[in-house]
Design a protein around this motif. Structure first.
Motif, PDB file in Angstrom:
ATOM      1  N   LEU A 152     -14.605   6.920  10.969  1.00 34.00           N
ATOM      2  CA  LEU A 152     -13.450   6.181  11.501  1.00 34.00           C
ATOM      3  C   LEU A 152     -12.953   5.083  10.567  1.00 34.00           C
ATOM      4  O   LEU A 152     -11.745   4.866  10.435  1.00 34.00           O
ATOM      5  CB  LEU A 152     -13.804   5.578  12.866  1.00 34.00           C
ATOM      6  N   VAL A 153     -13.876   4.381   9.911  1.00 30.02           N
ATOM      7  CA  VAL A 153     -13.481   3.234   9.086  1.00 30.02           C
ATOM      8  C   VAL A 153     -12.560   3.632   7.930  1.00 30.02           C
ATOM      9  O   VAL A 153     -11.551   2.962   7.697  1.00 30.02           O
ATOM     10  CB  VAL A 153     -14.727   2.475   8.574  1.00 30.02           C
ATOM     11  N   PRO A 154     -12.854   4.697   7.166  1.00 33.24           N
ATOM     12  CA  PRO A 154     -11.928   5.059   6.081  1.00 33.24           C
ATOM     13  C   PRO A 154     -10.520   5.374   6.591  1.00 33.24           C
ATOM     14  O   PRO A 154      -9.530   5.038   5.935  1.00 33.24           O
ATOM     15  CB  PRO A 154     -12.586   6.295   5.455  1.00 33.24           C
ATOM     16  N   ILE A 155     -10.423   6.040   7.741  1.00 34.70           N
ATOM     17  CA  ILE A 155      -9.107   6.360   8.296  1.00 34.70           C
ATOM     18  C   ILE A 155      -8.360   5.082   8.661  1.00 34.70           C
ATOM     19  O   ILE A 155      -7.174   4.922   8.335  1.00 34.70           O
ATOM     20  CB  ILE A 155      -9.255   7.265   9.532  1.00 34.70           C
ATOM     21  N   LEU A 156      -9.056   4.152   9.313  1.00 32.17           N
ATOM     22  CA  LEU A 156      -8.436   2.880   9.696  1.00 32.17           C
ATOM     23  C   LEU A 156      -8.043   2.079   8.462  1.00 32.17           C
ATOM     24  O   LEU A 156      -6.921   1.545   8.380  1.00 32.17           O
ATOM     25  CB  LEU A 156      -9.411   2.078  10.562  1.00 32.17           C
ATOM     26  N   ALA A 157      -8.948   2.004   7.482  1.00 30.69           N
ATOM     27  CA  ALA A 157      -8.661   1.234   6.262  1.00 30.69           C
ATOM     28  C   ALA A 157      -7.474   1.821   5.507  1.00 30.69           C
ATOM     29  O   ALA A 157      -6.668   1.085   4.931  1.00 30.69           O
ATOM     30  CB  ALA A 157      -9.891   1.203   5.367  1.00 30.69           C
TER      31      ALA A 157
ATOM     32  N   ARG B 117      -4.876   3.155   6.691  1.00 28.96           N
ATOM     33  CA  ARG B 117      -3.610   2.885   7.367  1.00 28.96           C
ATOM     34  C   ARG B 117      -3.178   1.430   7.271  1.00 28.96           C
ATOM     35  O   ARG B 117      -2.087   1.074   7.710  1.00 28.96           O
ATOM     36  CB  ARG B 117      -3.728   3.290   8.840  1.00 28.96           C
ATOM     37  N   LEU B 118      -4.057   0.582   6.740  1.00 27.00           N
ATOM     38  CA  LEU B 118      -3.744  -0.839   6.618  1.00 27.00           C
ATOM     39  C   LEU B 118      -3.353  -1.179   5.187  1.00 27.00           C
ATOM     40  O   LEU B 118      -3.906  -0.635   4.236  1.00 27.00           O
ATOM     41  CB  LEU B 118      -4.954  -1.682   7.028  1.00 27.00           C
ATOM     42  N   GLN B 119      -2.400  -2.082   5.033  1.00 29.51           N
ATOM     43  CA  GLN B 119      -2.016  -2.533   3.691  1.00 29.51           C
ATOM     44  C   GLN B 119      -3.040  -3.517   3.137  1.00 29.51           C
ATOM     45  O   GLN B 119      -3.257  -3.593   1.936  1.00 29.51           O
ATOM     46  CB  GLN B 119      -0.632  -3.185   3.738  1.00 29.51           C
ATOM     47  N   ASP B 120      -3.659  -4.279   4.018  1.00 29.10           N
ATOM     48  CA  ASP B 120      -4.635  -5.297   3.636  1.00 29.10           C
ATOM     49  C   ASP B 120      -5.859  -5.126   4.536  1.00 29.10           C
ATOM     50  O   ASP B 120      -5.722  -5.074   5.760  1.00 29.10           O
ATOM     51  CB  ASP B 120      -4.024  -6.694   3.810  1.00 29.10           C
TER      52      ASP B 120
ATOM     53  N   HIS C 152       0.837  -1.212   0.000  1.00 28.13           N
ATOM     54  CA  HIS C 152       0.000   0.000   0.000  1.00 28.13           C
ATOM     55  C   HIS C 152       0.869   1.258   0.000  1.00 28.13           C
ATOM     56  O   HIS C 152       0.498   2.278  -0.560  1.00 28.13           O
ATOM     57  CB  HIS C 152      -0.900  -0.030   1.236  1.00 28.13           C
ATOM     58  N   THR C 153       2.036   1.151   0.613  1.00 24.49           N
ATOM     59  CA  THR C 153       2.920   2.312   0.657  1.00 24.49           C
ATOM     60  C   THR C 153       3.371   2.708  -0.734  1.00 24.49           C
ATOM     61  O   THR C 153       3.548   3.879  -1.041  1.00 24.49           O
ATOM     62  CB  THR C 153       4.151   2.021   1.531  1.00 24.49           C
ATOM     63  N   ALA C 154       3.522   1.719  -1.602  1.00 27.03           N
ATOM     64  CA  ALA C 154       3.906   2.034  -2.988  1.00 27.03           C
ATOM     65  C   ALA C 154       2.822   2.825  -3.672  1.00 27.03           C
ATOM     66  O   ALA C 154       3.067   3.752  -4.432  1.00 27.03           O
ATOM     67  CB  ALA C 154       4.173   0.731  -3.760  1.00 27.03           C
TER      68      ALA C 154
END
Length: 408
Positions: free
Chosen positions: A277-282, A284-287, A5-7
């Motif tokens: 909250l969910v979009p912010i959490l999602a 930050r996660l790669q998967d 996700h960082t890419a």
């Protein structure tokens, strides 16, 4: 193979802090506010509209179905309009169309009611599709937060629209036409706030290098794109079915009409913190596959609670269903950005998912009611929604993979 996700973040343009970035954010919030309220305000007034115009229940019921069909029809074309005329200008025209549609709908005739409703549906379809892409383009490093902000605005105003329609229509001389026409003030305000963004009309939706690489790939042949589409579609199926039929189901469970109506408001209000909250959490996660479990459990548990649980706990079951639907909606909005590599792809995936999704949502209430007519019970229709919740989980596990829709 998953793509980090960082890419994805590194390939996006850095957040461009402009002197009038605050005005852009306000514009996005206001556009979000226009995406549900003109529709959710209709439901409580359907009986008044029917009696005033002397139309049948069947025809009155189509007032809420017509916009969904308009969404399904126009959503695939919205990205093409944005590439042709610019994203900001296309959104501007959609706001003008929305204001005209609200005005025509409020003239008080049968023909104008449906003409205005069609125009409203077409204009909202453009906003639904293009806002996620606009956020990806302008806030590449803040996609989660900005998605949450506009989703909260959309759901909050949608809930307000449901709640204030009857009180406004009861004011002297206003009636249902005044209650529905009042939303034109909000859309008109949004037009003026959005005007400064027209100077950027040639900067958005230009085919970038990434877009040119994947131009020949058809999203309709992408398994991941279909998972995102079904994830979005089944969520819409449940949401619009519940909005249509839940009050009647709860009345048969022993609630009075007033309390049954308030349960829908409770459901929509429960969604608000989740959609932020969910979009912010999602983001930050790669998967995001672990997140899929939560709404699946909430939906299945809430629906079984309504079916077989204690009636004293109905508010809990309703909140569980509301949070589950809101959770899935927020993740779907994020997938448009997280599963794509460019602004153009995000718009195309959004158009595909929302076209098929709203087509499903138009079928849901009809199928649900048909099953009730056949079985003379709400059990089988509610079990159908449980099955749809399982399908949401299956599609979500595919959509949550750390890949792009154009990856081979």
């Amino acid at each position: 193979m998953g793509i980090p996700h960082t890419a994805n973040q590194l390939e996006q343009p850095k957040l461009n802090i402009k002197p009038k970035i605050g005005l852009l954010i306000i514009g996005i919030i206001l556009i979000g506010a226009n995406l549900r309220a003109p529709l959710t305000s209709v439901g409580p007034l359907v009986a008044s509209i029917r009696d005033s115009l002397g139309i049948s229940n069947t025809l009155a019921g189509t007032i809420t179905t017509v916009p969904l069909l308009a969404f399904a029809f126009l959503s695939p074309f919205a990205p093409k309009l944005a590439r042709r005329f610019g994203m900001e200008f296309t959104l501007f025209i959609s706001l003008i169309l929305l204001t005209i549609g609200i005005g025509i709908r409020s003239f008080g005739g049968v023909e104008t009611l449906f003409i205005g409703t069609i125009l409203i549906g077409l204009s909202i379809a453009i906003g639904n599709v293009l806002l996620p892409s606009l956020i990806k383009h302008n806030f590449a490093q803040k996609i989660g937060m900005m998605t949450g902000i506009y989703a909260v605005s959309m759901n909050l105003c949608g809930a307000i629209g449901s709640g204030i329609s009857i009180p406004i229509s009861s004011l002297s001389g206003l009636g249902w036409t005044g209650a529905l026409g009042g939303w034109g003030i909000l859309s008109l305000l949004t037009i003026f706030i959005w005007l400064p963004q027209l100077r950027n009309r040639h900067k958005s939706m230009k085919p970038d290098q990434t877009a040119q690489k994947v131009k020949s790939i058809n999203l309709w042949r992408s398994k991941l794109a279909w998972n995102v589409t079904l994830f979005m579609g089944f969520q819409s199926f449940i949401f619009y079915t519940v909005i249509t039929w839940m009050p009647e189901i709860l009345e048969q469970k022993g609630l009075n009409t007033h309390d049954a109506g308030w349960m829908l408001s409770l459901m929509q209000l429960a969604v608000l913190p989740i959609t932020f909250l969910v979009p912010i959490l999602a983001g930050r996660l790669q998967d995001q596959r672990l997140l899929i479990v939560i709404p699946a459990v909430l939906l299945i548990g809430g629906l079984f609670g309504i079916l077989y649980g204690n009636t004293l706990l109905i508010p809990l079951w309703i909140i569980m269903v509301g949070i589950g639907v809101g959770f899935v909606f927020s993740l779907a909005m994020m997938f448009f950005s997280l599963r794509t590599q460019s602004t153009n792809e995000a718009a195309e995936l959004s158009g595909m998912a929302q076209s098929f999704g709203y087509l499903l949502s138009a079928v849901g209430p009809v199928l649900f009611g048909g099953l009730h007519d056949i079985t003379h019970s709400w059990n089988i229709p509610l079990l159908m929604l449980v099955l749809v919740s399982v399908l949401i989980f299956i599609a979500g596990m595919g959509a949550g993979k750390n890949e792009y829709v154009t990856s081979k």
